[in-house]
Design a protein around this motif. Structure first.
Motif, PDB file in Angstrom:
ATOM      1  N   PHE A 302       0.810  -1.216   0.000  1.00 20.57           N
ATOM      2  CA  PHE A 302       0.000   0.000   0.000  1.00 20.57           C
ATOM      3  C   PHE A 302       0.846   1.269   0.000  1.00 20.57           C
ATOM      4  CE2 PHE A 302      -2.461  -3.401   2.058  1.00 20.57           C
ATOM      5  CZ  PHE A 302      -3.502  -3.491   1.141  1.00 20.57           C
ATOM      6  N   SER A 303       2.139   1.111  -0.277  1.00 26.04           N
ATOM      7  CA  SER A 303       3.006   2.281  -0.405  1.00 26.04           C
ATOM      8  C   SER A 303       2.739   2.958  -1.742  1.00 26.04           C
ATOM      9  CB  SER A 303       4.472   1.875  -0.308  1.00 26.04           C
ATOM     10  OG  SER A 303       4.838   1.028  -1.391  1.00 26.04           O
ATOM     11  N   PRO A 304       3.114   4.239  -1.881  1.00 28.19           N
ATOM     12  CA  PRO A 304       2.889   4.940  -3.150  1.00 28.19           C
ATOM     13  C   PRO A 304       3.563   4.230  -4.323  1.00 28.19           C
ATOM     14  CG  PRO A 304       3.500   6.485  -1.419  1.00 28.19           C
ATOM     15  CD  PRO A 304       3.723   5.107  -0.860  1.00 28.19           C
ATOM     16  N   ILE A 305       3.026   4.448  -5.499  1.00 22.27           N
ATOM     17  CA  ILE A 305       3.622   3.863  -6.702  1.00 22.27           C
ATOM     18  C   ILE A 305       5.108   4.186  -6.759  1.00 22.27           C
ATOM     19  CG2 ILE A 305       3.653   3.943  -9.232  1.00 22.27           C
ATOM     20  CD1 ILE A 305       0.615   4.531  -9.093  1.00 22.27           C
ATOM     21  N   GLN A 306       5.454   5.451  -6.535  1.00 18.64           N
ATOM     22  CA  GLN A 306       6.857   5.851  -6.412  1.00 18.64           C
ATOM     23  C   GLN A 306       6.926   7.109  -5.564  1.00 18.64           C
ATOM     24  OE1 GLN A 306       9.039   6.468 -10.083  1.00 18.64           O
ATOM     25  NE2 GLN A 306      10.868   7.137  -8.995  1.00 18.64           N
ATOM     26  N   GLU A 307       7.481   6.969  -4.373  1.00 18.08           N
ATOM     27  CA  GLU A 307       7.528   8.078  -3.422  1.00 18.08           C
ATOM     28  C   GLU A 307       8.239   9.293  -3.996  1.00 18.08           C
ATOM     29  OE1 GLU A 307       6.213   9.900  -0.449  1.00 18.08           O
ATOM     30  OE2 GLU A 307       6.157   7.746   0.002  1.00 18.08           O
ATOM     31  N   ASP A 308       9.317   9.049  -4.754  1.00 21.97           N
ATOM     32  CA  ASP A 308      10.101  10.146  -5.330  1.00 21.97           C
ATOM     33  C   ASP A 308       9.845  10.294  -6.825  1.00 21.97           C
ATOM     34  OD1 ASP A 308      11.267   7.767  -6.079  1.00 21.97           O
ATOM     35  OD2 ASP A 308      13.328   8.356  -5.591  1.00 21.97           O
ATOM     36  N   GLY A 309       8.641   9.932  -7.269  1.00 23.13           N
ATOM     37  CA  GLY A 309       8.318   9.981  -8.685  1.00 23.13           C
ATOM     38  C   GLY A 309       8.107  11.396  -9.193  1.00 23.13           C
ATOM     39  N   ALA A 310       8.015  11.524 -10.526  1.00 25.33           N
ATOM     40  CA  ALA A 310       7.934  12.837 -11.163  1.00 25.33           C
ATOM     41  C   ALA A 310       6.500  13.287 -11.416  1.00 25.33           C
ATOM     42  CB  ALA A 310       8.695  12.803 -12.491  1.00 25.33           C
ATOM     43  N   SER A 311       5.515  12.404 -11.210  1.00 24.93           N
ATOM     44  CA  SER A 311       4.124  12.722 -11.533  1.00 24.93           C
ATOM     45  C   SER A 311       3.252  12.707 -10.283  1.00 24.93           C
ATOM     46  CB  SER A 311       3.574  11.705 -12.537  1.00 24.93           C
ATOM     47  OG  SER A 311       2.166  11.811 -12.669  1.00 24.93           O
ATOM     48  N   VAL A 312       2.146  13.419 -10.349  1.00 28.92           N
ATOM     49  CA  VAL A 312       1.204  13.413  -9.226  1.00 28.92           C
ATOM     50  C   VAL A 312       0.603  12.030  -9.007  1.00 28.92           C
ATOM     51  CG1 VAL A 312       0.623  15.855  -9.471  1.00 28.92           C
ATOM     52  CG2 VAL A 312      -0.695  14.157 -10.728  1.00 28.92           C
ATOM     53  N   VAL A 313       0.508  11.212 -10.050  1.00 29.74           N
ATOM     54  CA  VAL A 313      -0.073   9.881  -9.876  1.00 29.74           C
ATOM     55  C   VAL A 313       0.803   8.999  -8.992  1.00 29.74           C
ATOM     56  CG1 VAL A 313      -1.216  10.014 -12.132  1.00 29.74           C
ATOM     57  CG2 VAL A 313       0.993   8.841 -11.952  1.00 29.74           C
ATOM     58  N   ASP A 314       2.087   9.309  -8.888  1.00 33.48           N
ATOM     59  CA  ASP A 314       3.010   8.451  -8.149  1.00 33.48           C
ATOM     60  C   ASP A 314       2.723   8.413  -6.658  1.00 33.48           C
ATOM     61  OD1 ASP A 314       4.468   7.661 -10.415  1.00 33.48           O
ATOM     62  OD2 ASP A 314       5.623   9.516 -10.377  1.00 33.48           O
ATOM     63  N   THR A 315       2.230   9.508  -6.116  1.00 36.21           N
ATOM     64  CA  THR A 315       1.909   9.540  -4.689  1.00 36.21           C
ATOM     65  C   THR A 315       0.405   9.526  -4.442  1.00 36.21           C
ATOM     66  OG1 THR A 315       2.131  11.952  -4.767  1.00 36.21           O
ATOM     67  CG2 THR A 315       4.047  10.705  -4.010  1.00 36.21           C
ATOM     68  N   ALA A 316      -0.387   9.659  -5.498  1.00 38.15           N
ATOM     69  CA  ALA A 316      -1.849   9.659  -5.351  1.00 38.15           C
ATOM     70  C   ALA A 316      -2.410   8.251  -5.223  1.00 38.15           C
ATOM     71  CB  ALA A 316      -2.495  10.372  -6.530  1.00 38.15           C
ATOM     72  N   TYR A 317      -1.666   7.257  -5.735  1.00 39.86           N
ATOM     73  CA  TYR A 317      -2.161   5.883  -5.749  1.00 39.86           C
ATOM     74  C   TYR A 317      -1.101   4.931  -5.203  1.00 39.86           C
ATOM     75  CZ  TYR A 317      -5.336   8.080  -9.099  1.00 39.86           C
ATOM     76  OH  TYR A 317      -6.226   8.915  -9.710  1.00 39.86           O
ATOM     77  N   ILE A 339       0.839   7.929 -17.805  1.00 40.37           N
ATOM     78  CA  ILE A 339       1.267   9.223 -17.256  1.00 40.37           C
ATOM     79  C   ILE A 339       2.556   9.058 -16.462  1.00 40.37           C
ATOM     80  CG2 ILE A 339       0.666  11.038 -15.603  1.00 40.37           C
ATOM     81  CD1 ILE A 339      -2.298  10.543 -16.475  1.00 40.37           C
ATOM     82  N   HIS A 340       2.601   8.029 -15.615  1.00 42.64           N
ATOM     83  CA  HIS A 340       3.809   7.786 -14.827  1.00 42.64           C
ATOM     84  C   HIS A 340       5.029   7.612 -15.728  1.00 42.64           C
ATOM     85  CE1 HIS A 340       6.779   5.892 -12.187  1.00 42.64           C
ATOM     86  NE2 HIS A 340       6.948   5.050 -13.201  1.00 42.64           N
ATOM     87  N   ASN A 341       4.921   6.726 -16.726  1.00 40.85           N
ATOM     88  CA  ASN A 341       6.073   6.422 -17.573  1.00 40.85           C
ATOM     89  C   ASN A 341       6.545   7.638 -18.360  1.00 40.85           C
ATOM     90  OD1 ASN A 341       6.362   3.782 -16.755  1.00 40.85           O
ATOM     91  ND2 ASN A 341       5.351   2.893 -18.533  1.00 40.85           N
ATOM     92  N   LEU A 342       5.609   8.397 -18.917  1.00 46.86           N
ATOM     93  CA  LEU A 342       6.014   9.580 -19.675  1.00 46.86           C
ATOM     94  C   LEU A 342       6.650  10.626 -18.761  1.00 46.86           C
ATOM     95  CD1 LEU A 342       3.049  10.027 -22.175  1.00 46.86           C
ATOM     96  CD2 LEU A 342       5.400   9.351 -22.712  1.00 46.86           C
ATOM     97  N   ALA A 343       6.095  10.790 -17.575  1.00 40.24           N
ATOM     98  CA  ALA A 343       6.683  11.748 -16.633  1.00 40.24           C
ATOM     99  C   ALA A 343       8.096  11.311 -16.250  1.00 40.24           C
ATOM    100  CB  ALA A 343       5.810  11.864 -15.386  1.00 40.24           C
ATOM    101  N   PHE A 344       8.300  10.002 -16.099  1.00 39.52           N
ATOM    102  CA  PHE A 344       9.636   9.514 -15.783  1.00 39.52           C
ATOM    103  C   PHE A 344      10.597   9.764 -16.940  1.00 39.52           C
ATOM    104  CE2 PHE A 344      12.643   5.958 -16.431  1.00 39.52           C
ATOM    105  CZ  PHE A 344      13.558   6.320 -15.451  1.00 39.52           C
ATOM    106  N   TYR A 345      10.193   9.485 -18.163  1.00 33.99           N
ATOM    107  CA  TYR A 345      11.060   9.713 -19.317  1.00 33.99           C
ATOM    108  C   TYR A 345      11.454  11.185 -19.431  1.00 33.99           C
ATOM    109  CZ  TYR A 345      11.146   5.175 -21.754  1.00 33.99           C
ATOM    110  OH  TYR A 345      11.396   3.884 -22.115  1.00 33.99           O
ATOM    111  N   LEU A 346      10.489  12.073 -19.228  1.00 30.03           N
ATOM    112  CA  LEU A 346      10.806  13.503 -19.305  1.00 30.03           C
ATOM    113  C   LEU A 346      11.692  13.928 -18.132  1.00 30.03           C
ATOM    114  CD1 LEU A 346       9.923  15.527 -21.527  1.00 30.03           C
ATOM    115  CD2 LEU A 346       8.603  13.410 -21.544  1.00 30.03           C
ATOM    116  N   TRP A 347      11.474  13.340 -16.965  1.00 29.12           N
ATOM    117  CA  TRP A 347      12.367  13.608 -15.817  1.00 29.12           C
ATOM    118  C   TRP A 347      13.784  13.153 -16.148  1.00 29.12           C
ATOM    119  CZ3 TRP A 347      15.388  10.141 -13.130  1.00 29.12           C
ATOM    120  CH2 TRP A 347      16.022  10.632 -11.982  1.00 29.12           C
TER     121      TRP A 347
END
Length: 376
Positions: A302-317, A339-347
């Motif tokens: 139940f941890s975030p998708i990625q705590e230090d991710g580049a998109s709002v979806v990473d900590t929203a779900y 959204i997550h993957n594209l935000a990561f690529y741009l990051w």
């Protein structure tokens, strides 16, 4: 279009640059989300702008020509107004799609005859017609018509294919210079280096392209079945010849590691369907490695998708919730992952640019390649 090199490093061919178009500036190196039919699958334009922070997207001449058709796009005032994307757009010539999707295609000196994958209707793409279509689309950067031979092509076929591509390029470049944009912004034309995996053909093609003097240049025909190290070798061969003061666009590449290795070898622009296509199938790319979100290991995480991710979806779900959505075949799963993957690529390319400017790109890249190739 204008291109300026901002920073380089002594121990790598990587460079940070700035492309200026009438629809805005593009900081390079850059990854360009693929919006084949004028839309990036499962992603709103507002998400591309504000969350993913895309600076330029792609459209495809073949697909847009067939559907919705040039009459619709022209009446809309061009693709920018049709899809609501006010930043730069690059359009592929459609050559790759003709060769990969169209049935009963026939290559002729005048162009390529093909049947639509939608309704079987017959069409002809000539170098001149492809320029005209992209004038109607109104892309900021248009591509030349070329043939993309399979990665394992025999030498004789690759040589014959290259000669046809060069013949088409001469005609396309001439027609580009004899025509004007349809709308109130300038357009650039990029020729494409081909030659399969043969060093002498790649060198021949790169010299031919460089001598044309276009505003930017592309490297095509890679990531089509050849070994990864061969792809990297071909990039090096080509970039030794392509001018330093023009942007270099590597077409259809690739994984996060491919992106970093290409930047290391002097590539400025990249695109690929991988972040959205793989995302829709449950694979998430992160700076720590890749995650298969269908894996049962995430069922109670139940941890975030990625705590230090580049998109709002990473900590929203949470990981558990995203896995549930994929197992339930909920459309939202594909949206979140894309959204997550594209935000990561741009990051990733933004970070690469920062480290090029800071002067420590090589060491950062080595560590990052190790990280992104892990399986989590």
């Amino acid at each position: 279009m204008n291109y300026e090199v901002i920073a380089t490093n002594n121990d790598t061919q990587a460079r940070a640059g700035l492309i200026t178009t009438d629809h805005g500036q593009i900081e390079t190196p850059i990854f360009m989300p693929v919006g084949t039919v004028g839309a990036v699958k499962a992603v709103h334009m507002s998400e591309l702008r504000n969350d993913i922070k895309a600076q330029i997207i792609l459209g495809n001449t073949y697909h847009l020509y067939l559907r919705p058709g040039m009459d619709v796009i022209e009446h809309a005032g061009g693709l920018h107004k049709f899809n609501g994307w006010e930043k730069p757009i690059l359009t592929d010539s459609g050559g790759f799609q003709v060769f990969s999707l169209a049935a009963n295609r026939k290559l002729k000196d005048e162009g390529v005859y093909f049947r639509s994958h939608i309704d079987g209707s017959k069409h002809l793409f000539t170098p001149e017609k492809v320029v005209d279509i992209q004038r109607t689309i109104g892309s900021d950067i248009m591509m030349a018509l070329d043939e993309c031979p399979p990665g394992q092509s025999e030498y004789d076929y690759a040589r014959k294919s290259l000669r046809l591509t060069q013949s088409w390029l001469k005609r396309g470049w001439k027609h580009f210079n004899e025509t004007e944009p349809h709308y109130a912004h300038r357009q650039a034309f990029f020729p494409i280096v081909q030659g399969c995996t043969f060093k002498d053909l790649r060198q021949d093609s790169a010299k031919f392209v460089a001598d044309l003097g276009a505003e930017g240049n592309a490297i095509g025909g890679l990531a089509v079945g050849e070994p990864t190290e061969v792809m990297y070798d071909m990039i090096e061969v080509v970039n030794e010849i392509l001018p330093h003061n023009k942007p270099r666009y590597l077409m259809g590449v690739g994984t996060p590691a491919n992106i970093l290795e290409a930047i290391d070898r002097g590539v400025d622009m990249m695109d690929c369907v991988m972040p959205t296509r793989n995302g829709r199938n449950g694979m998430l790319f992160t700076q720590h490695g890749t995650m298969n979100m269908r894996n049962k290991k995430w069922a109670y995480d139940f941890s975030p998708i990625q705590e230090d991710g580049a998109s709002v979806v990473d900590t929203a779900y949470s990981k558990a919730y995203l896995r549930h959505l994929f197992i339930a075949q909920e459309i939202l799963a594909m949206q979140i992952a894309s959204i997550h993957n594209l935000a990561f690529y741009l990051w990733l390319v933004r970070e690469a640019r920062k480290h090029i400017i800071a002067g420590d790109f090589k060491s950062w890249k080595t560590t990052m390649v190790e990280n992104v190739t892990r399986r989590l």
